[in-house]
Design a protein around this motif. Sequence first.
Motif, short mmCIF file in Angstrom:
data_model
loop_
_atom_site.label_atom_id
_atom_site.label_comp_id
_atom_site.label_asym_id
_atom_site.label_seq_id
_atom_site.Cartn_x
_atom_site.Cartn_y
_atom_site.Cartn_z
N PHE A 1 0.84 -1.20 0.00
CA PHE A 1 0.00 0.00 0.00
C PHE A 1 0.87 1.26 0.00
CE2 PHE A 1 -1.96 3.40 2.58
CZ PHE A 1 -2.98 3.76 1.71
N PHE A 2 1.88 1.30 0.86
CA PHE A 2 2.73 2.50 0.94
C PHE A 2 3.56 2.69 -0.33
CE2 PHE A 2 1.64 2.62 5.44
CZ PHE A 2 1.49 3.99 5.61
N LYS A 3 3.94 1.62 -0.98
CA LYS A 3 4.64 1.77 -2.27
C LYS A 3 3.71 2.40 -3.30
CE LYS A 3 8.24 -1.72 -1.99
NZ LYS A 3 8.79 -2.96 -2.56
N TRP A 4 2.44 2.00 -3.27
CA TRP A 4 1.46 2.58 -4.18
C TRP A 4 1.23 4.06 -3.84
CZ3 TRP A 4 -4.06 3.58 -3.37
CH2 TRP A 4 -4.72 3.96 -4.55
N VAL A 5 1.15 4.40 -2.55
CA VAL A 5 1.03 5.80 -2.13
C VAL A 5 2.21 6.60 -2.68
CG1 VAL A 5 1.08 7.38 -0.15
CG2 VAL A 5 -0.37 5.34 -0.08
N SER A 6 3.42 6.05 -2.54
CA SER A 6 4.61 6.72 -3.04
C SER A 6 4.52 6.96 -4.55
CB SER A 6 5.85 5.89 -2.71
OG SER A 6 6.99 6.45 -3.31
N ALA A 7 4.12 5.94 -5.28
CA ALA A 7 3.99 6.07 -6.74
C ALA A 7 2.91 7.10 -7.09
CB ALA A 7 3.66 4.71 -7.36
N SER A 8 1.84 7.15 -6.30
CA SER A 8 0.77 8.11 -6.53
C SER A 8 1.25 9.54 -6.30
CB SER A 8 -0.42 7.80 -5.62
OG SER A 8 -0.93 6.52 -5.90
N ILE A 9 2.00 9.75 -5.24
CA ILE A 9 2.55 11.09 -4.95
C ILE A 9 3.53 11.49 -6.04
CG2 ILE A 9 3.97 12.44 -3.34
CD1 ILE A 9 2.67 10.75 -1.07
N SER A 10 4.34 10.54 -6.48
CA SER A 10 5.29 10.84 -7.57
C SER A 10 4.56 11.25 -8.83
CB SER A 10 6.18 9.62 -7.84
OG SER A 10 7.06 9.40 -6.78
N THR A 11 3.47 10.57 -9.14
CA THR A 11 2.67 10.92 -10.31
C THR A 11 2.14 12.35 -10.19
OG1 THR A 11 2.03 8.63 -10.73
CG2 THR A 11 0.59 10.32 -11.63
N GLY A 12 1.62 12.69 -9.00
CA GLY A 12 1.15 14.05 -8.76
C GLY A 12 2.25 15.07 -8.89
N SER A 13 3.44 14.75 -8.39
CA SER A 13 4.58 15.67 -8.46
C SER A 13 5.01 15.89 -9.91
CB SER A 13 5.75 15.11 -7.66
OG SER A 13 5.43 15.07 -6.29
N GLN A 14 4.97 14.85 -10.72
CA GLN A 14 5.34 14.99 -12.13
C GLN A 14 4.33 15.87 -12.86
OE1 GLN A 14 6.04 11.05 -13.73
NE2 GLN A 14 7.40 10.57 -12.05
N LYS A 15 3.06 15.75 -12.49
CA LYS A 15 2.04 16.61 -13.10
C LYS A 15 2.28 18.07 -12.72
CE LYS A 15 -1.76 13.32 -13.58
NZ LYS A 15 -2.23 13.65 -14.93
N VAL A 16 2.65 18.32 -11.46
CA VAL A 16 2.96 19.68 -11.01
C VAL A 16 4.11 20.22 -11.84
CG1 VAL A 16 3.92 21.05 -9.11
CG2 VAL A 16 2.11 19.41 -8.65
N ALA B 1 5.19 19.38 -14.73
CA ALA B 1 4.87 19.55 -16.14
C ALA B 1 3.78 20.59 -16.36
CB ALA B 1 4.44 18.21 -16.74
N GLY B 2 3.23 21.15 -15.26
CA GLY B 2 2.18 22.16 -15.39
C GLY B 2 0.85 21.58 -15.83
N GLN B 3 0.64 20.28 -15.62
CA GLN B 3 -0.61 19.63 -16.02
C GLN B 3 -1.66 19.81 -14.94
OE1 GLN B 3 0.44 15.56 -16.78
NE2 GLN B 3 1.81 16.07 -18.45
N LYS B 4 -2.85 19.29 -15.23
CA LYS B 4 -3.93 19.37 -14.25
C LYS B 4 -3.60 18.50 -13.04
CE LYS B 4 -6.80 15.63 -16.12
NZ LYS B 4 -6.95 14.76 -15.00
N GLU B 5 -4.26 18.80 -11.94
CA GLU B 5 -4.03 18.06 -10.71
C GLU B 5 -4.61 16.65 -10.80
OE1 GLU B 5 -5.06 20.22 -7.14
OE2 GLU B 5 -4.77 22.11 -8.19
N VAL B 6 -4.13 15.78 -9.93
CA VAL B 6 -4.68 14.43 -9.82
C VAL B 6 -6.11 14.56 -9.31
CG1 VAL B 6 -4.49 12.25 -8.57
CG2 VAL B 6 -2.43 13.39 -9.39
N SER B 7 -7.06 13.97 -10.05
CA SER B 7 -8.46 14.16 -9.65
C SER B 7 -9.24 12.86 -9.57
CB SER B 7 -9.16 15.11 -10.62
OG SER B 7 -9.14 14.57 -11.93
N GLY B 8 -8.66 11.76 -9.99
CA GLY B 8 -9.39 10.50 -9.95
C GLY B 8 -8.45 9.32 -9.98
N LEU B 9 -9.02 8.15 -9.73
CA LEU B 9 -8.22 6.92 -9.69
C LEU B 9 -7.49 6.69 -11.01
CD1 LEU B 9 -7.53 4.64 -7.74
CD2 LEU B 9 -9.47 3.36 -8.63
N ASN B 10 -8.08 7.12 -12.12
CA ASN B 10 -7.44 6.93 -13.43
C ASN B 10 -6.18 7.76 -13.58
OD1 ASN B 10 -9.38 5.08 -14.20
ND2 ASN B 10 -10.66 6.61 -15.20
N ASP B 11 -6.02 8.80 -12.74
CA ASP B 11 -4.81 9.63 -12.78
C ASP B 11 -3.66 9.01 -12.00
OD1 ASP B 11 -6.10 11.57 -14.28
OD2 ASP B 11 -6.62 12.81 -12.54
#
Length: 196
Positions: free
Chosen positions: A157-172, A174-184
């Motif tokens: 679970f915590f590895k998935w949380v880490s990957a999720s935060i990393s995905t959000g950070s990459q979006k930040v 790149a100037g993309q939209k924020e994480v808004s759903g499970l598909n993000d």
Amino acid sequence: MGEPIEAVKNGVETLVSSLRQDPYALETAYLSIISFDTHAKQVVPLTEIAMFNSPPLQATGTTQFGEALVLLADKIEQEVQKTTPETRGDWKPLIFIMTDGVPTDDWKKGFEKLKQVKTGMIIACAAGHNADTSILKQITEVVVELATADSNTIKAFFKWVSASISTGSQKVDAGQKEVSGLNDLPPPPPEVNVVL
């Protein structure tokens, strides 16, 4: 108690270690931890990844979930920088809630307070069979369940949380939209089941 809380402590260490290796997260992600048992308390204020120190965590007493949601709302108001004409503020925070029990206080009052602040995606995790997913589903559409609260499952679970935060950070970055759903987010590992 026992193995599950030790696994959570190890999971936090894994999370921080993984994020420190991600250049995007290292530049953009901050973490805070709020614990809730007999009382809700912020055990780590919002802290940049490089300066984050894992706190001692204990599992005791009751489950003051509503109190934790009120405290979360207050800390978001106090610690998350708002956009003003002069400065660009923080993105809305990703919130990960992990519980192994059922609220013993008025969680709806806490949830009403949380709805008054701007949050990003809320992901709730029911750890083990004693957690009430029906309450979590009223708070967020994204509820995951760990079939067991053993160390391997909590680590996954915590590895998935880490990957999720990393995905959000990459979006930040790149100037993309924020994480808004499970598909993000990255797909959860097999140990983490999405509750429909």
